[in-house]
Design a protein around this motif. Sequence first.
Motif, mmCIF file in Angstrom:
data_model
loop_
_atom_site.group_PDB
_atom_site.id
_atom_site.type_symbol
_atom_site.label_atom_id
_atom_site.label_comp_id
_atom_site.label_asym_id
_atom_site.label_seq_id
_atom_site.Cartn_x
_atom_site.Cartn_y
_atom_site.Cartn_z
ATOM 1 N N ALA A 96 12.949 -108.530 -64.900
ATOM 2 C CA ALA A 96 12.948 -107.335 -65.659
ATOM 3 C C ALA A 96 13.946 -106.988 -65.055
ATOM 4 C CB ALA A 96 11.474 -106.775 -66.754
ATOM 5 N N ASP A 97 13.434 -106.767 -63.862
ATOM 6 C CA ASP A 97 14.405 -105.647 -61.885
ATOM 7 C C ASP A 97 15.424 -106.188 -61.815
ATOM 8 O OD1 ASP A 97 12.886 -103.407 -63.113
ATOM 9 O OD2 ASP A 97 11.959 -104.484 -61.306
ATOM 10 N N PRO A 98 16.305 -106.043 -60.975
ATOM 11 C CA PRO A 98 17.734 -107.055 -60.889
ATOM 12 C C PRO A 98 17.476 -106.936 -59.318
ATOM 13 C CG PRO A 98 17.859 -104.206 -60.343
ATOM 14 C CD PRO A 98 16.660 -104.187 -61.630
ATOM 15 N N VAL A 99 18.101 -108.433 -58.678
ATOM 16 C CA VAL A 99 17.849 -108.571 -58.258
ATOM 17 C C VAL A 99 18.666 -108.313 -56.730
ATOM 18 C CG1 VAL A 99 17.529 -110.779 -56.806
ATOM 19 C CG2 VAL A 99 16.747 -111.148 -58.896
ATOM 20 N N PHE A 118 16.121 -96.169 -67.747
ATOM 21 C CA PHE A 118 16.384 -97.784 -67.067
ATOM 22 C C PHE A 118 15.307 -98.644 -67.441
ATOM 23 C CE2 PHE A 118 19.252 -94.715 -64.646
ATOM 24 C CZ PHE A 118 20.200 -95.432 -64.563
ATOM 25 N N VAL A 119 15.521 -99.697 -68.627
ATOM 26 C CA VAL A 119 14.112 -100.505 -68.417
ATOM 27 C C VAL A 119 13.958 -101.459 -67.327
ATOM 28 C CG1 VAL A 119 13.128 -102.097 -70.270
ATOM 29 C CG2 VAL A 119 14.888 -99.367 -71.096
ATOM 30 N N GLY A 120 13.076 -101.982 -67.173
ATOM 31 C CA GLY A 120 12.229 -102.631 -66.158
ATOM 32 C C GLY A 120 10.907 -102.901 -66.234
ATOM 33 N N VAL A 131 29.612 -96.337 -66.755
ATOM 34 C CA VAL A 131 29.115 -95.330 -65.956
ATOM 35 C C VAL A 131 29.620 -95.147 -64.861
ATOM 36 C CG1 VAL A 131 27.528 -93.323 -66.271
ATOM 37 C CG2 VAL A 131 27.996 -94.360 -68.401
ATOM 38 N N TYR A 132 30.201 -94.717 -64.393
ATOM 39 C CA TYR A 132 29.723 -94.827 -62.870
ATOM 40 C C TYR A 132 29.444 -93.871 -61.950
ATOM 41 C CZ TYR A 132 34.400 -97.474 -63.005
ATOM 42 O OH TYR A 132 35.575 -98.437 -63.782
ATOM 43 N N ALA A 133 28.462 -94.132 -61.120
ATOM 44 C CA ALA A 133 27.844 -93.722 -60.327
ATOM 45 C C ALA A 133 27.499 -94.154 -59.186
ATOM 46 C CB ALA A 133 25.960 -93.475 -60.784
ATOM 47 N N ARG A 134 27.038 -92.309 -57.890
ATOM 48 C CA ARG A 134 27.536 -92.877 -56.252
ATOM 49 C C ARG A 134 26.450 -94.556 -56.153
ATOM 50 N NH1 ARG A 134 26.229 -88.677 -52.817
ATOM 51 N NH2 ARG A 134 24.190 -89.138 -53.105
ATOM 52 N N LEU A 135 26.978 -94.917 -55.370
ATOM 53 C CA LEU A 135 25.984 -96.013 -55.023
ATOM 54 C C LEU A 135 24.413 -96.509 -54.230
ATOM 55 C CD1 LEU A 135 26.518 -99.717 -54.175
ATOM 56 C CD2 LEU A 135 26.901 -98.319 -52.210
ATOM 57 N N GLU A 136 24.423 -94.088 -53.803
ATOM 58 C CA GLU A 136 22.974 -94.579 -52.996
ATOM 59 C C GLU A 136 22.406 -93.844 -53.740
ATOM 60 O OE1 GLU A 136 26.190 -93.218 -52.612
ATOM 61 O OE2 GLU A 136 26.537 -93.148 -50.394
ATOM 62 N N ASP A 137 22.329 -93.259 -55.467
ATOM 63 C CA ASP A 137 21.531 -92.667 -56.086
ATOM 64 C C ASP A 137 21.275 -94.279 -56.658
ATOM 65 O OD1 ASP A 137 22.492 -91.000 -55.712
ATOM 66 O OD2 ASP A 137 23.891 -90.377 -57.324
ATOM 67 N N MET A 138 21.802 -94.988 -57.076
ATOM 68 C CA MET A 138 21.008 -96.526 -58.241
ATOM 69 C C MET A 138 21.000 -97.262 -57.106
ATOM 70 S SD MET A 138 22.579 -95.927 -60.818
ATOM 71 C CE MET A 138 22.136 -98.079 -61.522
ATOM 72 N N GLN A 139 21.291 -97.033 -55.668
ATOM 73 C CA GLN A 139 19.892 -97.400 -54.647
ATOM 74 C C GLN A 139 18.778 -97.217 -54.656
ATOM 75 O OE1 GLN A 139 22.059 -97.677 -50.511
ATOM 76 N NE2 GLN A 139 23.189 -99.366 -51.293
ATOM 77 N N ARG A 140 18.931 -96.062 -54.622
ATOM 78 C CA ARG A 140 17.862 -95.394 -54.001
ATOM 79 C C ARG A 140 16.041 -94.861 -56.280
ATOM 80 N NH1 ARG A 140 19.625 -90.701 -54.240
ATOM 81 N NH2 ARG A 140 20.002 -90.540 -52.204
ATOM 82 N N LEU A 141 17.638 -95.758 -56.992
ATOM 83 C CA LEU A 141 17.208 -95.771 -58.293
ATOM 84 C C LEU A 141 15.856 -96.925 -58.003
ATOM 85 C CD1 LEU A 141 16.341 -94.758 -61.088
ATOM 86 C CD2 LEU A 141 17.935 -96.694 -61.947
#
Length: 387
Positions: A64-67, A145-147, A173-183
Motif C-alpha cells: 500500500a505504501d510507496p517504495v 493519502f491511503v496506505g 497536483v504539484y507539491a514541494r518535494l520536502e513535504d512529500m518526503q516528510r509525509l
Amino acid sequence: MVALRFISRKLRFQGNVAAVAIAVSFFVMIVAVAVSAGFRHTLRAGVAAMTGDIRIAPYTSGGADPVPMHAQLPSLPLLEQLDGVQSITPAVVRAGIVKNGDLVHGVVVKGVPEGPSDNPLSVSIPYRLAEITGLGIGDKLAIYFVGEKVRVRQFCISALHRDILEADDNLLVYARLEDMQRLNGWSSDQVSSLDVRLGRAFRSRKQVQDVSALMGHILLNSTDEEEQSLYVSSSIKAYPQVFDWLDLLDFNVLIILLLMTVVAGFNMVSGLLIMLLRNVSLIGTLKTMGMEDREVGRLFLRIGARAAFKGMLAGNALAILFCLIQGSTHLIPLDPANYFVSWVPVHVNLPWILLADALAFLAILALLWLPTLLVARIDPAATVKAE
C-alpha cells in the motif's frame, strides 16, 4: 532569355480565381503544418513536465505504501552525459483523495524540487480541479493519502496551472518535494522516481525509445545484485494514446498537404489553359518569328510560376499572421476531452514550412508543364491565316 523575360512581364496571368485558390491552398497547408507542430510540441512538452520523457523508478512489491529509491545513483553521471538528456529531476509521486465538504475526488500529488512556493504545505492545482472543488488561490485543500495508515495533510493552494492532460481521472497536483518526503517518512535522499527530460529535438517516438533502452542498459550493468532493482519506462508507454493520436494527426496533415497541392495545381492548370487559348495568335506569331516550341512553353510556364509564387507568398503571409494571433490569444478553443488541450496550439516551425512550400511549389510547376505541351500542336500558319 531576355526576350522571354520581357514578353512574360507584358503578359498577365488571366486566372484570378486560380491565383486566389493558390493563396487559399498554401494558407491551409501552412496552418496545417503549424497546428500539427503545435500539437506535437505542446503535448510532448506537457507529458515531459508531468512524468518526464523517461522515468527511472524502483520495482514495487504491491504494498500500500510507496517504495523509495536513492536519488544519487552511482550511474547518475553517466546518465546525465547521454545525448539528448536535458535534466534528471527527483520526484515523489503518490495518489491522494481530495475532500472538500461532501465532494471527494482522486488526484495524483507530485513533489518536485522547485515547488509551487517556498512555504511549507503549499500546492499548485490544475484549473480543472479548481472548477470541480470551487477552490482558488489562498484556500485550504485537504488531501487524504491511503496506505497502511491513512494520512491527511491540509495544504494551502498557492498557484493554479494548466494541465495538458487535464482529464477528470488524471488530475496532477504539484507539491514541494520536502513535504512529500516528510509525509512518507523518507530522508532527503529518498524519492519515488527520477524524471528524465530530453531536449525538444529528442522527443520523437524512436529517440525516446532509444534513449530509454540505453539508460536501461546502463542501469543493468552498473547495479550490483545486492542493490535495489530499478526499471526504466518512457512516456510513450505511460501515455500511448497521446503518441498514437499525434501519429494519426501527422498522417492527416500529410493528406491535407497532398489534397491542397493537387487543388492548387489543377486550378493553376485551368488558368494557364485559358491563357493559352486566349493567346493562340500570339503563340503563332512567336513561332513564325523563329521561337521554338520549348521556348514558347517556357514563356507561359514562367508566367504561371510567377502567379503561383505570388499566391504562395500571400498564403504564407496570411497563415503566419493567423498563427501569431492564435498563438497569443488562443482564439479558437477545443474540447480537452477529445484534443487533450483547450485551444488550438500552433508552432511556426520554419524549416517544415519552407519544406512544404518547396515541395508544393515544385509539384505545381510539374503540373503547369502539362498545358504548355499544347504549344507544339498549334500551327503558326493556321493561326496567322486566321488572323
